[in-house]
Design an enzyme around this catalytic site. Structure first.
Site, PDB file in Angstrom:
ATOM      1  N   GLU A  83       0.880  -1.179   0.000  1.00  0.00           N
ATOM      2  CA  GLU A  83       0.000   0.000   0.000  1.00  0.00           C
ATOM      3  C   GLU A  83       0.904   1.211   0.000  1.00  0.00           C
ATOM      4  OE1 GLU A  83      -1.379   3.152   1.287  1.00  0.00           O
ATOM      5  OE2 GLU A  83      -2.077   2.190   3.131  1.00  0.00           O
ATOM      6  N   CYS A 134      -1.265   9.365   3.038  1.00  0.00           N
ATOM      7  CA  CYS A 134      -1.136   8.779   1.700  1.00  0.00           C
ATOM      8  C   CYS A 134      -2.386   8.974   0.864  1.00  0.00           C
ATOM      9  CB  CYS A 134      -0.789   7.295   1.798  1.00  0.00           C
ATOM     10  SG  CYS A 134      -2.015   6.304   2.686  1.00  0.00           S
TER      11      CYS A 134
END
Length: 498
Positions: free
Chosen positions: A213, A247
């Site tokens: 991720e 993020c």
């Protein structure tokens, strides 16, 4: 640490524990999860204190974005776990009408979790919940860039979780490098794309499956149909929590021509409302993680582009919420993920041009669209690719535990979140349990193949073609099913009496 620490023994001990089979028990898994929940309830202050020292996170932000999501993950998985652990019966297909088909979810074995520094508690504990619930033993490596919470995690986990099942290893690059030399059954990594490539290369040595991720430049497209005050509140919230070190945050805005100035004014009002005249004095505004990242982010600021903010204090690792306009897609700020409180705005003619610009870049972890027009929403959803999408808000799709969360392309591979965490950390084993009865039905597949049975191939093929075309109407599927059932009876007749 890496020179004197026996990583091979850590992994070997966990492998022995896994082989003992204790984690196959529903009760044992639930107990470990309840202990994690107890850790959260009894150590709020220690967690908040550590994250204040590392990132200047306020208590409210820690509770909302670091602790509560872990509790929600535990609650969701505990509700789903008992059913998940049972074999899932699958409807038999035409070739296996007499057999039992099922999928059994089994743990991979020993999982390595490498977490990130921007939400260092959440991103260490949330995947750990899924890995343990799925029945795996784990090595957890918190990020060394957030040293206070890493130490806190290292101290707390052994007090609440069975040391047979979970080991916490702290350290930096040497420790991570040493761990990656060991053989794991699954690797879960959250962090940068560059490090993700290193993880993937190390995993390939043992054909170890991975979840990566990794983020990327997440765009927000804003069209003319929006309530810009609402848009500004939601973008400013998502962009400036944790000082932009998220993020999933909006990395840049693609603003349809004609509304840029109005959007900028609305963003200024939102920033003022959230953080006051001087955000540096706000207890709700964070700091950059370290000097190296501070220098990297401040180098992206061009004074000529600043329309709001642009203030920074190196000693305090403070960069103010900053809005930039007159940005070109070729500027330095558009070449890498910002991961800081800078918000560039790029003017586009229309949503179609915005989509073209998005598709010219690597696929982002998230895409955001603000529009009231269903036609526009469908156009963007159908013509872009990203890990996930939130329409008319930001980040919130990651909070929906029924949805998988993960990236695509350079923003990552694999997903987790709620039930999807259980699936990620489990091998889905396909099982066919055949009956020993009706053996005569199997003669058609055994040689020699008599020519008199060739008509059965045509007969069954006709039935399958009817199934393939069933979208024209259910009658075709019904007819096909009847034909195949008749075929099976006729086949049994020939095999029994020839």
């Amino acid at each position: 640490m890496s020179q004197e620490f026996n990583y091979n023994k850590v992994v070997s001990d966990l492998r022995i524990s896994f082989a003992n089979g204790k984690l196959k028990s529903y009760e044992v898994r639930c107990y470990q999860l309840s202990q994690l929940n107890k850790l959260l309830d009894e150590n709020n202050e220690a967690i908040c204190d550590a994250l204040w020292k590392d990132l200047r996170k306020s208590k409210q932000e820690v509770k909302l974005f670091e602790i509560l999501p872990v509790k929600a993950e535990i609650a969701e998985i505990m509700v789903q776990l008992e059913k998940f652990m049972k074999p899932e019966r699958i409807q038999s297909d035409l070739q296996n009408m007499q057999n039992t088909l099922e999928i059994r979810s089994e743990p991979y074995g020993i999982v390595l979790i490498l977490s990130a520094w921007n939400y260092p508690f959440l991103l260490a504990l949330k995947p750990l919940v899924g890995a343990i619930a799925a029945g795996n033993c784990c090595v957890l490596k918190p990020s060394e860039l957030a040293p206070n919470i890493a130490t806190t995690i290292g101290n707390l986990i052994p007090k609440y979780l069975d040391n047979e099942f979970v080991k916490v290893i702290n350290g930096g690059i040497p420790e991570t490098t040493a761990l990656l030399r060991e053989r794991f059954d699954y690797i879960f990594y959250i962090g940068s794309t560059n490090v993700g490539k290193i993880i993937l290369k190390a995993a390939s040595n043992y054909f170890t499956p991975v979840t990566l991720e990794m983020g990327g430049k997440c765009p927000a497209i804003v069209d003319k149909s929006c309530d810009l005050d609402v848009v500004a509140n939601r973008i400013a919230w998502g962009k400036f929590i944790n000082a932009g070190q998220t993020c999933l945050t909006v990395d840049y805005i693609l603003c349809v021509d004609g509304i840029q100035d109005e959007l900028i004014n609305a963003l200024k009002k939102s920033i003022l409302k959230f953080y006051g005249e001087d955000p540096q004095r706000s207890t709700d505004y964070g700091r950059i993680i370290n000097n190296r990242n501070f220098q990297r982010v401040t180098k992206l600021i061009k004074k000529s582009n600043i329309v709001h903010g642009g203030d920074f204090d190196e000693k305090d690792l403070y960069i103010s919420p900053t809005i930039l306009k007159n940005i070109s897609v070729d500027d330095d700020i558009m070449k890498e993920e910002i991961f800081g409180p800078l918000l560039p705005i790029i003017n586009v003619v229309d949503v179609k041009e915005a989509v073209q610009l998005v598709n010219q870049r690597e696929k982002p972890l998230a895409l955001y669209l603000f529009s009231k027009e269903k036609k526009t929403i469908n156009f963007v959803l159908q013509n872009t690719s990203s890990g996930g999408v939130t329409v008319n808000d930001v980040i919130m799709h990651a909070t929906a535990l029924s949805l998988p969360f993960g990236g695509v392309g350079e923003s990552g591979m694999g997903a987790y979140n709620g039930i999807h965490s259980l699936k990620t950390f489990s091998h889905q084993k396909s099982c066919l349990i055949a009956s020993q009865r009706f053996e005569s039905l199997n003669n058609v597949r055994y040689p020699p193949y008599p020519s008199k049975e060739n008509f059965m191939f045509r007969f069954i093929t006709d039935g399958l073609n009817k199934k393939i075309n069933r979208s024209r109407g259910n009658k075709y599927w019904t007819t096909g099913a009847l034909l195949i059932a008749c075929g099976v009876v006729i086949l049994a007749y020939f095999n029994n009496f020839r």
